[in-house]
Design a protein around this motif. Structure first.
Motif, PDB file in Angstrom:
ATOM      1  N   THR A 127       0.854  -1.178   0.000  1.00 43.56           N
ATOM      2  CA  THR A 127       0.000   0.000   0.000  1.00 43.56           C
ATOM      3  C   THR A 127       0.895   1.235   0.000  1.00 43.56           C
ATOM      4  OG1 THR A 127      -1.738  -1.157   1.224  1.00 43.56           O
ATOM      5  CG2 THR A 127      -1.831   1.247   1.201  1.00 43.56           C
ATOM      6  N   PHE A 128       0.888   1.963  -1.096  1.00 40.97           N
ATOM      7  CA  PHE A 128       1.767   3.126  -1.245  1.00 40.97           C
ATOM      8  C   PHE A 128       1.180   4.339  -0.514  1.00 40.97           C
ATOM      9  CE2 PHE A 128       3.123   0.387  -4.637  1.00 40.97           C
ATOM     10  CZ  PHE A 128       4.468   0.682  -4.845  1.00 40.97           C
ATOM     11  N   ASP A 129       2.037   5.308  -0.231  1.00 48.14           N
ATOM     12  CA  ASP A 129       1.613   6.531   0.450  1.00 48.14           C
ATOM     13  C   ASP A 129       0.475   7.204  -0.307  1.00 48.14           C
ATOM     14  OD1 ASP A 129       3.495   6.161   2.370  1.00 48.14           O
ATOM     15  OD2 ASP A 129       4.934   7.617   1.577  1.00 48.14           O
ATOM     16  N   MET A 131      -2.513   5.985  -0.754  1.00 46.63           N
ATOM     17  CA  MET A 131      -3.519   5.017  -1.177  1.00 46.63           C
ATOM     18  C   MET A 131      -4.152   4.342   0.029  1.00 46.63           C
ATOM     19  SD  MET A 131      -1.592   3.366  -4.506  1.00 46.63           S
ATOM     20  CE  MET A 131      -2.858   2.117  -4.747  1.00 46.63           C
ATOM     21  N   LEU A 135      -1.830  -2.049  -3.869  1.00 47.88           N
ATOM     22  CA  LEU A 135      -1.719  -1.753  -5.299  1.00 47.88           C
ATOM     23  C   LEU A 135      -2.526  -2.724  -6.153  1.00 47.88           C
ATOM     24  CD1 LEU A 135      -0.344  -0.187  -7.648  1.00 47.88           C
ATOM     25  CD2 LEU A 135       1.525  -1.854  -7.506  1.00 47.88           C
ATOM     26  N   ALA A 195      -4.975   8.997  -5.950  1.00 49.38           N
ATOM     27  CA  ALA A 195      -3.572   8.829  -5.536  1.00 49.38           C
ATOM     28  C   ALA A 195      -2.846   7.781  -6.377  1.00 49.38           C
ATOM     29  CB  ALA A 195      -3.523   8.440  -4.060  1.00 49.38           C
ATOM     30  N   LEU A 196      -3.578   6.786  -6.887  1.00 47.90           N
ATOM     31  CA  LEU A 196      -2.950   5.731  -7.685  1.00 47.90           C
ATOM     32  C   LEU A 196      -2.143   6.311  -8.844  1.00 47.90           C
ATOM     33  CD1 LEU A 196      -2.527   2.790  -8.648  1.00 47.90           C
ATOM     34  CD2 LEU A 196      -4.780   2.919  -9.752  1.00 47.90           C
ATOM     35  N   ASP A 198      -0.873   9.360  -9.083  1.00 50.66           N
ATOM     36  CA  ASP A 198       0.292  10.076  -8.557  1.00 50.66           C
ATOM     37  C   ASP A 198       1.415   9.096  -8.226  1.00 50.66           C
ATOM     38  OD1 ASP A 198      -1.112  12.476  -8.712  1.00 50.66           O
ATOM     39  OD2 ASP A 198      -1.934  12.256  -6.685  1.00 50.66           O
ATOM     40  N   VAL A 199       1.052   7.949  -7.655  1.00 48.05           N
ATOM     41  CA  VAL A 199       2.042   6.919  -7.333  1.00 48.05           C
ATOM     42  C   VAL A 199       2.715   6.411  -8.609  1.00 48.05           C
ATOM     43  CG1 VAL A 199       2.333   4.560  -6.458  1.00 48.05           C
ATOM     44  CG2 VAL A 199       0.922   6.191  -5.183  1.00 48.05           C
ATOM     45  N   ARG A 202       5.101   9.012 -10.010  1.00 52.29           N
ATOM     46  CA  ARG A 202       6.294   9.145  -9.172  1.00 52.29           C
ATOM     47  C   ARG A 202       7.217   7.927  -9.311  1.00 52.29           C
ATOM     48  NH1 ARG A 202       3.759   9.747  -4.648  1.00 52.29           N
ATOM     49  NH2 ARG A 202       4.022   7.647  -3.802  1.00 52.29           N
ATOM     50  N   GLU A 203       6.641   6.741  -9.226  1.00 48.14           N
ATOM     51  CA  GLU A 203       7.446   5.511  -9.267  1.00 48.14           C
ATOM     52  C   GLU A 203       8.076   5.293 -10.642  1.00 48.14           C
ATOM     53  OE1 GLU A 203       8.055   3.161  -6.710  1.00 48.14           O
ATOM     54  OE2 GLU A 203       7.239   4.756  -5.435  1.00 48.14           O
TER      55      GLU A 203
END
Length: 259
Positions: A127-129, A131, A135, A195-196, A198-199, A202-203
């Protein structure tokens, strides 16, 4: 599979009537096929169309036993006089967003590359920041089916254009519904992006342009209506469970302007 077909059909103003599916598999495991068809049937219920038939093909030696491929198509109907026509679209018209449930059915090749899922499947449990779910769960959210709310709007007001945001994102899909000489002006700050996305940006170190040119960025479908009809359209959509909002406006130009 159902959503990709029926959401496209309503872009012409048509109501989906029937759906047929085709399942190819390495080995016909009845319980597995039944589960797949159950999902297709649920999609048809949401779209208000009938699953009238289908085909299952077993391909031993060509496909691994645990793999399957699903295809399908829909047939819809619309009175010729009611086929969506953007001829009255003009600067000042309002673009309304219908939120997506996630990445829907597009961009998964890039998603797998970003997270290196083939070599690192455990990342799906992370679970990323920002979210609120792992995932894998976020990526598997079913594509939203917009048929009933959009047809409800079309029953009451004149819709000048509809775009189903699929592969190609904003830049390739929104222009399909625009009249020549009209552009969609959208403020990036007004796009309600989960947020997904944005993750993923970023990733993967992906540019903003490429994100908007690949993914739906939280917007699964857009409708264009006259400014005086915008509030009523949003109210109808909200009454049908859609958290619709004003996304942008039509201006004199071509294509999409993200500002």
């Amino acid at each position: 599979c159902v959503a990709m077909c029926v959401n496209d059909v309503i872009c012409a103003g048509a109501k989906p009537l029937v759906f047929l599916d085709y399942i190819a598999c390495g080995k016909n495991i009845p319980e597995k096929i039944a589960e797949i068809v159950k999902g297709v049937a649920e999609g048809c219920v949401q779209a208000g169309c009938s699953l009238v038939g289908g085909e299952t093909a077993e391909h031993p030696g060509m496909m691994p036993e645990d793999e399957y491929d699903l295809a399908g198509f829909t047939v819809g109907v619309v009175d010729k006089a009611k086929i969506l026509d953007n001829s009255t679209m003009q600067p000042g018209d309002v673009i309304i967003a219908l939120p997506s449930t996630g990445v829907h059915s597009n961009g998964f090749s890039l998603v797998r590359k970003i997270f290196d899922i083939d070599n690192n499947p455990d990342v799906l449990k992370k679970t990323f920041d920002g979210m609120d779910k792992p995932l894998g769960e976020a990526l598997l959210a079913p594509t939203k089916i917009y048929v009933k709310p959009v047809l409800a709007v079309m029953d009451e007001i004149t819709v000048k254009g509809v775009s189903h945001i699929t592969g190609g994102g904003f830049y390739e899909n929104i222009p399909r519904s625009l009249k020549k000489g009209c552009a969609a002006r959208i403020a990036k700050a007004d796009v309600r992006t989960p947020a997904l996305f944005d993750v993923m940006q970023r990733e993967g170190g992906i540019s903003e342009h490429d994100m908007f040119n690949t993914f739906n960025m939280g917007v699964g479908m857009v409708l264009t209506v006259a400014p005086e009809d915008a509030d009523k359209a949003i109210a109808i959509l909200k009454a049908h469970g859609e958290d619709a909002y004003r996304l942008g406006t039509i201006v004199e130009s071509d294509g999409v302007e993200l500002v």
